[in-house]
Design an enzyme around this catalytic site. Structure first.
Site, PDB file in Angstrom:
ATOM      1  N   ASP A 555       0.855  -1.179   0.000  1.00 41.22           N
ATOM      2  CA  ASP A 555       0.000   0.000   0.000  1.00 41.22           C
ATOM      3  C   ASP A 555       0.896   1.236   0.000  1.00 41.22           C
ATOM      4  O   ASP A 555       1.775   1.387   0.859  1.00 41.22           O
ATOM      5  CB  ASP A 555      -0.906   0.014   1.228  1.00 41.22           C
ATOM      6  CG  ASP A 555      -1.929   1.131   1.149  1.00 41.22           C
ATOM      7  OD1 ASP A 555      -3.014   0.887   0.569  1.00 41.22           O
ATOM      8  OD2 ASP A 555      -1.638   2.225   1.657  1.00 41.22           O
ATOM      9  N   ASP A 598      -4.610   2.339  -4.491  1.00 39.45           N
ATOM     10  CA  ASP A 598      -3.145   2.213  -4.430  1.00 39.45           C
ATOM     11  C   ASP A 598      -2.740   0.918  -3.731  1.00 39.45           C
ATOM     12  O   ASP A 598      -1.653   0.808  -3.170  1.00 39.45           O
ATOM     13  CB  ASP A 598      -2.545   3.420  -3.692  1.00 39.45           C
ATOM     14  CG  ASP A 598      -3.060   3.523  -2.260  1.00 39.45           C
ATOM     15  OD1 ASP A 598      -4.158   2.975  -1.985  1.00 39.45           O
ATOM     16  OD2 ASP A 598      -2.383   4.145  -1.415  1.00 39.45           O
TER      17      ASP A 598
END
Length: 680
Positions: A555, A598
């Site tokens: 992440d 993301d």
């Protein structure tokens, strides 16, 4: 069929003759009946009939033949009389005669006696029907019907038919295959289907059947899961009830499709195909006599029963039938009376309003003294018309489908190809007729697949698969080929057929759809769907080895700031760069996927030890932190990594992903840009 049709014709003629005898027996005769009583008038009456008539009296052996008889035999009339003067053995006989111009014909001879009041034979009447040409036509129709009808049993769908009155259940071979029956098993009734319906679907299926049989739905369409020991399977059932004159369902027929693959992928393929077989329990023949003003003065029992015993005496067609039917009947009467046209096609509704097709024969009778009548009879040709329509439909499908179709005899010699075959592959039917279709096989290539097809046709009688097919120009085209053998009632192979469908465009479309369904449009990485599929495969391989599988949840740190300060276009560039850097950091056999936003996840297989895993994760951290150009400047990113390992942490792929995600959040809490291994 020929016996039934011709028998009805004879019944009508005999009915007219019996009517004549009946009129002669009356004491009070009208003028028409008195003239028919005269022998010359009776002969003239017989001359009008379109069928050959032989009449021989008992007391003086006098022989009479009508005009149709004389035209049929011509110079060979004497030989025919010798044969017909012999006593007959059966009331219906099939005899070969030498007719006019020495042409041999097969005739159906119907014989009957007339009797006096003391039941003594007074005469013999023999009526001849030419069945030679009719038999040839029917044989051809039956052969064509068999050829196309048997092909249905080898289609990719199954066919079923429930006779509700007899409670019998007939199915095709493909139905058995779809439902898991063996080829030698014979389902007896509807329970052969219903007992395989999954319990959760049973109420729905029973209700759908009830609604359709009660007439609440035009078509029966239902899907259900099949109880099977070979994995989950779904089928789609399509059908329609055939109803009698009282709108009661007597048959329930239709198709079955295996929709397992479509169901599993949540793609609904709606297919519509109707299979109908309409037939009659009997073929009634109608007979009538009416005056020049179209008023009925006689209807036989068949006709009266057919129209529901309505009041018909001295009524015109317009007083009995609807305007469209009546106009057609009156127009055909006019053609028969003024133009001498004997044969007509008529559509007449029965008592329930059902329309039936009749092959009608009409002729005028001049009774003298300006009294003229129109007589006739009609044979129900509904079944024959539907039969011909079905054959014509098969022919139209054969010649108008876009797929190439080829048919051969039992030795693989080509006997027919459709227009699409000629257009798609460049060969004309004239140049390939009688040859074996080996010219379709590419030289030096795809031999193994063709060998599989030959073996499948020989052992199983059917083949379905992709083949390279050579056109006349030498081009090789990938085609989906479905081939089957066709067997007669004795189980002997009499034909083979193959359907060739070009899959060039389909392959291109499939590749595009696969890309759209399995890959992220921005980063070109596998999406969540493909990631799950590959993770399951990794678990299967792991179970067969001693290696471990790790999941790395990635992440990006502070990615929201990129979108907020630099815009979404900049954010997209960052995501693309992230995908590239992660891909460069892992091995070729590893998988990196974008789950959304993301968030990225990496599948690392064949992990030998923890140190190797740590090196790979550290390489990802390092590469991600390398600067890259962004909107005219350089930019750095960092990421938090969470790692879980199977089977150390869990053997469940969902839990493994959950643990990696949890470890990633722990990395965030530790200050980001770091790696955390899950601890149970």
């Amino acid at each position: 069929m020929e016996y039934e049709n011709q028998l009805f014709v004879i019944i009508i003629i005999l009915s007219v003759l019996l009517l004549y005898v009946f009129f002669n027996s009356k004491i009070k005769l009208n003028r028409l009946e008195k003239r028919l009583y005269d022998e010359s008038e009776s002969e003239r009456f017989l001359d009008i009939l379109p069928l050959p008539i032989f009449y021989e009296t008992k007391h003086n052996r006098a022989i009479f033949t009508n005009k149709s008889f004389n035209l049929l035999f011509g110079i060979n009339k004497k030989k025919a009389l010798e044969t017909l003067s012999l006593p007959y053995r059966n009331p219906i006989e099939k005899i070969t005669f030498l007719c006019d111009n020495d042409i041999k014909k097969q005739l159906l001879v119907y014989s009957a006696h007339t009797f006096d009041a003391n039941k003594n034979i007074t005469a013999t009447i023999r009526t001849l029907v030419d069945i030679d040409e009719m038999q040839h036509v029917i044989d051809n129709l039956l052969a064509t019907k068999q050829r196309y009808g048997l092909a249905v049993d080898h289609a990719l769908f199954g066919v079923w038919d429930w006779d509700i009155l007899k409670d019998t259940f007939d199915v095709s071979a493909q139905w058995k295959h779809i439902m898991g029956y063996q080829e030698d098993e014979a389902p007896k009734n509807l329970n052969a289907w219903l007992r395989l319906v999954a319990p959760k679907n049973m109420a729905h299926i029973n209700e759908a059947i009830r609604r359709h049989l009660d007439g609440e739905s035009e078509l029966f369409i239902a899907e259900h899961e099949v109880k099977s020991s070979q994995g989950r399977k779904w089928v789609q059932i399509r059908g329609k009830a055939i109803r009698d004159a009282h709108n009661q369902a007597t048959r329930f027929s239709g198709l079955i499709f295996d929709i397992t693959e479509e169901k599993q992928k949540d793609i609904q393929h709606h297919q519509s195909q109707k299979l109908f077989a309409s037939f009659m329990d009997s073929l009634p023949a109608i007979a009538f006599i009416k005056d020049i003003n179209h008023r009925y003065i006689y209807l036989n029992s068949f006709y009266q029963d057919y129209i529901g015993f309505k009041e018909w005496k001295n009524k015109t067609p317009h007083e009995i039938f609807d305007k469209k039917t009546a106009d057609s009947i009156v127009e055909n009467d006019r053609k028969a009376f003024y133009e001498g046209q004997k044969q007509h096609a008529e559509v007449i509704p029965n008592a329930e309003g059902t329309l039936k097709y009749f092959r009608a024969y009409k002729f005028a009778i001049d009774a003298g003294n300006d009294e003229k009548f129109i007589c006739g009879f009609g044979i129900d040709s509904t079944k024959e018309k539907l039969y011909l329509d079905e054959i014509n439909l098969y022919s139209k499908i054969f010649n108008n489908t876009t797929e190439s179709i080829i048919m051969t005899d039992e030795k693989f010699h080509i006997i027919s190809v459709n227009k699409a075959f000629e257009e798609n592959l460049g060969y004309t039917s004239k140049e390939i007729m009688g040859k074996k279709p080996n010219f379709l096989r590419p030289r030096g290539g795809d031999g193994t697949r063709y060998e599989k097809m030959d073996k499948a046709l020989k052992e199983k009688g059917r083949f379905s698969g992709e083949l390279l097919v050579a056109t006349k120009q030498g081009t090789l085209i990938p085609e989906l080929v479905n081939a089957s053998s066709i067997k007669n009632d004795q189980g002997e192979v009499i034909n083979y057929f193959a359907i060739y469908q070009s899959i060039v465009q389909q392959k291109e479309t499939e590749n595009k759809l696969k890309k759209m369904a399995q890959y992220d449009n921005l980063t070109k990485l596998p999406n969540r769907f493909l990631f799950r599929f590959r993770l399951l495969n990794a678990f299967e391989r792991m179970e067969q080895s001693d290696m471990k599988t790790a999941l790395v949840f990635v992440d990006l740190d502070d990615f929201k700031n990129v979108n907020d300060t630099l815009g979404h276009d900049a954010g997209d560039i960052v995501l693309v760069q992230t995908a590239k850097k992660i891909s460069e950091s892992i091995r070729k056999n590893d998988t990196v996927a974008r789950l959304g936003g993301d968030e990225f996840v990496i599948i690392l297989e064949d992990i030998q030890n923890l140190e190797n895993l740590k090196r790979i994760c550290q390489k990802i951290i390092t590469n991600l932190h390398q600067p890259f150009p962004l909107l005219g400047t350089t930019y750095r990113i960092s990421a938090s990594l969470g790692v879980s390992i199977s089977p150390d942490h869990t053997k469940n792929y969902r839990e493994l992903l959950k643990f990696a995600d949890k470890a990633m959040y722990q990395a965030k809490n530790k200050g980001k840009n770091t790696i955390v291994f899950y601890k149970s």
